[in-house]
Design an enzyme around this catalytic site. Structure first.
Site, PDB file in Angstrom:
ATOM      1  N   GLY A 172     110.428  44.537  -6.615  1.00  0.00           N
ATOM      2  CA  GLY A 172     109.514  45.619  -6.244  1.00  0.00           C
ATOM      3  C   GLY A 172     108.924  46.273  -7.483  1.00  0.00           C
ATOM      4  O   GLY A 172     107.714  46.550  -7.548  1.00  0.00           O
TER       5      GLY A 172
ATOM      6  N   LYS B  59     112.325  37.788   0.974  1.00  0.00           N
ATOM      7  CA  LYS B  59     112.824  36.430   1.189  1.00  0.00           C
ATOM      8  C   LYS B  59     114.026  36.482   2.129  1.00  0.00           C
ATOM      9  O   LYS B  59     115.138  36.805   1.710  1.00  0.00           O
ATOM     10  CB  LYS B  59     113.156  35.772  -0.152  1.00  0.00           C
ATOM     11  CG  LYS B  59     111.877  35.519  -0.991  1.00  0.00           C
ATOM     12  CD  LYS B  59     112.124  34.795  -2.299  1.00  0.00           C
ATOM     13  CE  LYS B  59     110.799  34.478  -2.993  1.00  0.00           C
ATOM     14  NZ  LYS B  59     110.959  33.839  -4.300  1.00  0.00           N
TER      15      LYS B  59
ATOM     16  N   LYS C 168     115.167  28.739   0.699  1.00  0.00           N
ATOM     17  CA  LYS C 168     115.552  28.238  -0.629  1.00  0.00           C
ATOM     18  C   LYS C 168     116.751  28.994  -1.186  1.00  0.00           C
ATOM     19  O   LYS C 168     117.482  28.480  -2.042  1.00  0.00           O
ATOM     20  CB  LYS C 168     114.374  28.263  -1.597  1.00  0.00           C
ATOM     21  CG  LYS C 168     113.856  29.655  -2.005  1.00  0.00           C
ATOM     22  CD  LYS C 168     114.608  30.318  -3.131  1.00  0.00           C
ATOM     23  CE  LYS C 168     114.223  31.782  -3.282  1.00  0.00           C
ATOM     24  NZ  LYS C 168     115.012  32.495  -4.282  1.00  0.00           N
TER      25      LYS C 168
ATOM     26  N   GLN D 165     120.414  37.472  -1.268  1.00  0.00           N
ATOM     27  CA  GLN D 165     119.811  37.154   0.026  1.00  0.00           C
ATOM     28  C   GLN D 165     120.362  35.852   0.598  1.00  0.00           C
ATOM     29  O   GLN D 165     120.263  35.604   1.788  1.00  0.00           O
ATOM     30  CB  GLN D 165     118.278  37.035  -0.118  1.00  0.00           C
ATOM     31  CG  GLN D 165     117.625  38.244  -0.757  1.00  0.00           C
ATOM     32  CD  GLN D 165     117.481  39.421   0.176  1.00  0.00           C
ATOM     33  OE1 GLN D 165     116.454  39.649   0.757  1.00  0.00           O
ATOM     34  NE2 GLN D 165     118.563  40.167   0.341  1.00  0.00           N
TER      35      GLN D 165
HETATM   36  N1  LIG Z   1     114.393  39.884  -7.940  1.00  0.00           N
HETATM   37  C1  LIG Z   1     113.690  38.763  -7.933  1.00  0.00           C
HETATM   38  O1  LIG Z   1     113.663  38.014  -8.920  1.00  0.00           O
HETATM   39  C2  LIG Z   1     112.884  38.418  -6.717  1.00  0.00           C
HETATM   40  C3  LIG Z   1     111.789  37.562  -6.867  1.00  0.00           C
HETATM   41  C4  LIG Z   1     111.033  37.223  -5.756  1.00  0.00           C
HETATM   42  C5  LIG Z   1     111.370  37.738  -4.500  1.00  0.00           C
HETATM   43  N2  LIG Z   1     112.432  38.563  -4.383  1.00  0.00           N
HETATM   44  C6  LIG Z   1     112.724  39.090  -3.041  1.00  0.00           C
HETATM   45  O2  LIG Z   1     112.217  40.416  -2.927  1.00  0.00           O
HETATM   46  C7  LIG Z   1     113.035  41.179  -2.036  1.00  0.00           C
HETATM   47  C8  LIG Z   1     113.447  42.470  -2.737  1.00  0.00           C
HETATM   48  O3  LIG Z   1     114.207  42.141  -3.877  1.00  0.00           O
HETATM   49  P1  LIG Z   1     114.364  43.109  -5.127  1.00  0.00           P
HETATM   50  O4  LIG Z   1     114.783  42.221  -6.250  1.00  0.00           O
HETATM   51  O5  LIG Z   1     113.174  43.954  -5.299  1.00  0.00           O
HETATM   52  O6  LIG Z   1     115.572  44.071  -4.654  1.00  0.00           O
HETATM   53  P2  LIG Z   1     116.993  44.247  -5.383  1.00  0.00           P
HETATM   54  O7  LIG Z   1     117.802  43.017  -5.218  1.00  0.00           O
HETATM   55  O8  LIG Z   1     116.787  44.749  -6.763  1.00  0.00           O
HETATM   56  O9  LIG Z   1     117.696  45.358  -4.465  1.00  0.00           O
HETATM   57  C9  LIG Z   1     117.809  46.699  -4.815  1.00  0.00           C
HETATM   58  C10 LIG Z   1     116.870  47.541  -3.986  1.00  0.00           C
HETATM   59  O10 LIG Z   1     117.441  47.748  -2.665  1.00  0.00           O
HETATM   60  C11 LIG Z   1     117.258  49.113  -2.337  1.00  0.00           C
HETATM   61  N3  LIG Z   1     118.184  49.560  -1.302  1.00  0.00           N
HETATM   62  C12 LIG Z   1     119.526  49.674  -1.376  1.00  0.00           C
HETATM   63  N4  LIG Z   1     120.006  50.167  -0.194  1.00  0.00           N
HETATM   64  C13 LIG Z   1     118.940  50.345   0.615  1.00  0.00           C
HETATM   65  C14 LIG Z   1     118.765  50.790   1.954  1.00  0.00           C
HETATM   66  N5  LIG Z   1     119.817  51.150   2.707  1.00  0.00           N
HETATM   67  N6  LIG Z   1     117.515  50.839   2.466  1.00  0.00           N
HETATM   68  C15 LIG Z   1     116.446  50.463   1.741  1.00  0.00           C
HETATM   69  N7  LIG Z   1     116.534  50.023   0.467  1.00  0.00           N
HETATM   70  C16 LIG Z   1     117.769  49.958  -0.083  1.00  0.00           C
HETATM   71  C17 LIG Z   1     117.496  49.805  -3.660  1.00  0.00           C
HETATM   72  O11 LIG Z   1     117.004  51.122  -3.605  1.00  0.00           O
HETATM   73  C18 LIG Z   1     116.702  48.922  -4.598  1.00  0.00           C
HETATM   74  O12 LIG Z   1     115.351  49.294  -4.599  1.00  0.00           O
HETATM   75  C19 LIG Z   1     114.214  40.268  -1.652  1.00  0.00           C
HETATM   76  O13 LIG Z   1     113.998  39.693  -0.400  1.00  0.00           O
HETATM   77  C20 LIG Z   1     114.219  39.203  -2.730  1.00  0.00           C
HETATM   78  O14 LIG Z   1     114.736  37.952  -2.295  1.00  0.00           O
HETATM   79  C21 LIG Z   1     113.181  38.927  -5.455  1.00  0.00           C
HETATM   80  O1  LIG Z   2     117.517  35.825  -8.094  1.00  0.00           O
HETATM   81  P1  LIG Z   2     117.372  35.220  -6.711  1.00  0.00           P
HETATM   82  O2  LIG Z   2     118.357  34.125  -6.470  1.00  0.00           O
HETATM   83  O3  LIG Z   2     117.368  36.285  -5.651  1.00  0.00           O
HETATM   84  O4  LIG Z   2     115.939  34.521  -6.703  1.00  0.00           O
HETATM   85  C1  LIG Z   2     114.837  35.256  -7.198  1.00  0.00           C
HETATM   86  C2  LIG Z   2     113.519  34.669  -6.753  1.00  0.00           C
HETATM   87  O5  LIG Z   2     113.479  34.546  -5.358  1.00  0.00           O
HETATM   88  C3  LIG Z   2     113.189  33.376  -7.437  1.00  0.00           C
HETATM   89  O6  LIG Z   2     111.911  32.942  -7.040  1.00  0.00           O
END
Ligand SMILES: NC(=O)c1ccc[n+]([C@@H]2O[C@H](COP(=O)([O-])OP(=O)(O)OC[C@H]3O[C@@H](n4cnc5c(N)ncnc54)[C@H](O)[C@@H]3O)[C@@H](O)[C@H]2O)c1
Ligand SMILES: O=P(O)(O)OC[C@H](O)CO
Length: 379
Positions: free
Chosen positions: A39, A145, A239, A333
């Protein structure tokens, strides 16, 4: 409300700007729902692009934050003072035009472009809070995801968001490890947008492509548009199960051949699952786009799911124990998606000969204490 692409096309100016009232152009107002690792990375990209495309977008990017304490201060205050999210994306300047907002109603006020980027387990709760508060001319994109499973019903998150909020929802997913994207290392991502049936024109001209592509595309984060919202969303979700399996392989020190085999088998299960339960998805999305094969590769080499799964084997702990210890508030996830898919398969059944043995093995190791070595027993 009719959220079909053709209806939205009619309500949207040809340049993608959100229409005019009394001769004044309405600029798109961006709100990000989520502020974790991805985010925050996406906030830094959107903040640059709203300034770059200032005719189309209001410069301010609102980031809704699930408030928490950071070293004695509310995290939102820290972000607004330092323009950095030190908890989830330390060392990255988000942009002075990113405003952290813990109040959901305030965050949504006037928003026309909603980016959903939360760990998937929290989305339903957040959608409950949002219902009835979203502008009816808003559009959404899901970067989440995961899948939503209720008994024998399975939905992608763009579909759930669209259904719950009555607005159009696209999907963005790719080989995108957040820290690398935020550091402006080269990567690609796939944008799935709604398209009218039989659409054969340039997908970049679809209304939702004209909204989201300028908001995300940069020199180092290249967006390719496909007319397959469901396929893009599903690739990103499934994935993560394969990445957990790849982590078990690393934990067992089985080497590169085994890792490649697991990625290949995993890719086939992803593809077959999509085509079996979501027949409108397109095989090209899995095989040719960043959200397909490329995301399986990067997640199996470098992601958090892989990392924690490796530690499960090497340290003999559960992912419940390791997630808080290793990820410090970030969320996995993969295990939850393996459980969701397992429960869906249990009630729905499958026509695939031999079922989905890799997905099921990951579920059994994560939730039933099966030995990691059993990963390959039914392959
Ligand atoms: N991190 C990556 O590299 C990445 C890349 C692509 C896609 N994604 C996807 O994006 C999505 C978000 O991942 P991220 O990395 O931003 O999150 P993250 O794994 O960093 O999770 C932490 C977030 O969850 C929030 N949170 C905790 N408890 C909560 C609650 N009860 N209600 C609402 N929010 C709460 C926290 O405030 C924080 O913003 C996921 O589905 C992930 O698979 C992640
Ligand atoms: O760190 P992961 O395993 O949640 O993967 C992050 C992204 O989804 C990669 O594209």
């Amino acid at each position: 409300m009719d959220t079909s692409a053709s209806t939205i096309a009619a309500a949207t100016a040809p340049n993608g700007i959100n229409g005019t009232v009394n001769g004044h152009t309405h600029k798109e107002k961006v709100t990000i729902v989520g502020s974790g690792n991805w985010g925050s990375a996406i906030a830094s990209i959107a903040a640059k692009n709203t300034l770059r495309h200032s005719k189309q977008f209001d410069p301010e990017v609102i980031m809704w934050i699930f408030e928490e304490d950071y070293e004695g201060k509310p995290l939102s205050q820290v972000i607004n003072e330092t323009h950095e999210n030190p908890r989830y994306l330390p060392g990255i300047h988000l942009g002075d035009n990113v405003i952290a907002q813990p109040n959901m109603e305030e965050a949504l006020k006037d928003a026309t472009a909603l980016i959903f980027v939360l760990p998937h387990q929290f989305l339903r709760g957040v959608l409950k809070q949002l219902k009835g508060k979203v502008n009816e001319n808003a559009r959404a994109v899901s970067l989440i995801k995961g899948v939503d499973v209720q008994g024998h019903m399975i939905k992608t998150f763009p579909a759930l968001i669209s259904e719950e909020l009555g607005i159009s929802c696209s999907s963005l997913s790719g080989a995108n490890i957040a820290n690398e994207v935020a550091q402006e290392k080269f990567s690609e991502s796939t944008l799935g947008v709604p398209a009218p049936e039989g659409f054969t024109d340039d997908v970049n001209h679809l209304p939702d492509a004209m909204l989201w592509k300028p908001l995300f595309d940069t020199k180092t984060f290249r967006i390719n548009v496909v007319p397959d919202v469901e396929g893009v969303g599903l690739c990103g979700a499934l994935k993560n199960i394969v990445a957990v399996a790849a982590g078990f392989v690393d934990g067992l020190d089985w080497g590169s051949n085994a890792k490649a085999a697991i990625m290949r088998i995993g890719m086939n299960e992803v593809k077959d699952f999509c085509l079996e339960y979501f027949p409108t998805t397109q095989a090209a999305t899995f095989l040719e786009e960043s959200c397909g094969i490329a995301d399986i590769i990067t997640s199996s080499l470098g992601g958090r799911n892989r990392q924690v799964a490796e530690a499960m084997v090497k340290r003999g702990k559960t992912f419940h124990e390791l997630e808080p210890e290793m990820l410090k508030g970030q969320k996995l996830q993969g295990p939850q998606t393996a459980l969701d898919v397992h429960e869906f398969l249990l009630t729905k059944g499958t026509k695939r000969p031999n079922g989905y043995p890799l997905f099921e093995a990951v579920w059994k190791i994560c939730y039933e204490d099966a030995k990691p070595e059993t990963l390959i027993d039914n392959l």
